[in-house]
Design a protein around this motif. Sequence first.
Motif, PDB file in Angstrom:
ATOM      1  N   ARG A  27       0.825  -1.203   0.000  1.00  0.00           N
ATOM      2  CA  ARG A  27       0.000   0.000   0.000  1.00  0.00           C
ATOM      3  C   ARG A  27       0.860   1.254   0.000  1.00  0.00           C
ATOM      4  NH1 ARG A  27      -4.659  -0.472   3.762  1.00  0.00           N
ATOM      5  NH2 ARG A  27      -5.308  -1.718   2.003  1.00  0.00           N
ATOM      6  N   GLU A  29       0.240   5.679  -0.054  1.00  0.00           N
ATOM      7  CA  GLU A  29      -0.707   6.787  -0.020  1.00  0.00           C
ATOM      8  C   GLU A  29      -0.233   7.838  -1.011  1.00  0.00           C
ATOM      9  OE1 GLU A  29      -2.295  10.220   2.987  1.00  0.00           O
ATOM     10  OE2 GLU A  29      -1.845   8.263   3.826  1.00  0.00           O
ATOM     11  N   ASP A  31      -0.318  11.532  -3.195  1.00  0.00           N
ATOM     12  CA  ASP A  31      -0.358  12.940  -2.807  1.00  0.00           C
ATOM     13  C   ASP A  31      -1.785  13.451  -2.695  1.00  0.00           C
ATOM     14  OD1 ASP A  31       2.395  13.059  -2.768  1.00  0.00           O
ATOM     15  OD2 ASP A  31       2.533  13.683  -4.864  1.00  0.00           O
ATOM     16  N   GLY A  33      -4.108  11.932  -1.119  1.00  0.00           N
ATOM     17  CA  GLY A  33      -4.668  11.426   0.130  1.00  0.00           C
ATOM     18  C   GLY A  33      -5.359  10.080  -0.009  1.00  0.00           C
ATOM     19  N   LYS A  34      -5.445   9.533  -1.205  1.00  0.00           N
ATOM     20  CA  LYS A  34      -6.082   8.239  -1.427  1.00  0.00           C
ATOM     21  C   LYS A  34      -5.058   7.132  -1.270  1.00  0.00           C
ATOM     22  CE  LYS A  34      -9.391  10.157  -4.701  1.00  0.00           C
ATOM     23  NZ  LYS A  34      -9.827  10.161  -6.114  1.00  0.00           N
ATOM     24  N   ALA A  35      -5.536   5.951  -0.891  1.00  0.00           N
ATOM     25  CA  ALA A  35      -4.657   4.792  -0.733  1.00  0.00           C
ATOM     26  C   ALA A  35      -4.729   3.931  -1.987  1.00  0.00           C
ATOM     27  CB  ALA A  35      -5.063   3.985   0.489  1.00  0.00           C
ATOM     28  N   TYR A  36      -3.580   3.440  -2.399  1.00  0.00           N
ATOM     29  CA  TYR A  36      -3.459   2.593  -3.584  1.00  0.00           C
ATOM     30  C   TYR A  36      -2.745   1.310  -3.194  1.00  0.00           C
ATOM     31  CZ  TYR A  36      -4.500   6.898  -6.129  1.00  0.00           C
ATOM     32  OH  TYR A  36      -5.089   8.040  -6.591  1.00  0.00           O
ATOM     33  N   ASN A  37      -3.081   0.210  -3.875  1.00  0.00           N
ATOM     34  CA  ASN A  37      -2.452  -1.085  -3.630  1.00  0.00           C
ATOM     35  C   ASN A  37      -1.711  -1.559  -4.866  1.00  0.00           C
ATOM     36  OD1 ASN A  37      -3.485  -1.316  -1.036  1.00  0.00           O
ATOM     37  ND2 ASN A  37      -5.275  -2.457  -1.696  1.00  0.00           N
ATOM     38  N   THR A  91      -1.506  12.881  -8.573  1.00  0.00           N
ATOM     39  CA  THR A  91      -0.623  12.202  -7.626  1.00  0.00           C
ATOM     40  C   THR A  91       0.453  11.390  -8.339  1.00  0.00           C
ATOM     41  OG1 THR A  91      -0.608  10.777  -5.680  1.00  0.00           O
ATOM     42  CG2 THR A  91      -2.149  10.201  -7.409  1.00  0.00           C
ATOM     43  N   SER A  94       4.101  10.584  -6.600  1.00  0.00           N
ATOM     44  CA  SER A  94       4.190   9.533  -5.587  1.00  0.00           C
ATOM     45  C   SER A  94       3.943   8.154  -6.191  1.00  0.00           C
ATOM     46  CB  SER A  94       3.221   9.795  -4.438  1.00  0.00           C
ATOM     47  OG  SER A  94       1.900   9.866  -4.901  1.00  0.00           O
ATOM     48  N   SER A  98       6.627   5.116  -6.066  1.00  0.00           N
ATOM     49  CA  SER A  98       6.229   3.817  -5.512  1.00  0.00           C
ATOM     50  C   SER A  98       6.437   2.707  -6.538  1.00  0.00           C
ATOM     51  CB  SER A  98       4.781   3.850  -5.032  1.00  0.00           C
ATOM     52  OG  SER A  98       3.877   3.942  -6.114  1.00  0.00           O
TER      53      SER A  98
END
Length: 113
Positions: A27, A29, A31, A33-37, A91, A94, A98
Amino acid sequence: MNGKSTEFTPSEEFVKRIGGTEPILWRVEGDDGKAYNWSIRNHRLELELLQIKGSPRQNPVAIYHRPKRYFFVGMVSQFGHIDIDSSTMGTLDSLIVSFLIMERKRRDGSFLG
């Protein structure tokens, strides 16, 4: 990135392993503010927006396609590339960072552990 503080964040804190053994999810987060997997599906690295429990599986927002070679050796017939959904452009920084961390984990063999 994006005007945030200049402190460094260790990659283990930026991208965190979640869940049990199957499926392996990492996981991050964004930029926004949402979470991604991040996960591996169909032998490729995919990024999905975090789902709300009970909601149907969403289409990935980013998919990494590995390079293809003629007869699996020799010259590259198609270079590796990443397809990114336009909804994540806010975003993008980020998510790219990632991706680089996840691809390094995959190549080192530490993605699963």
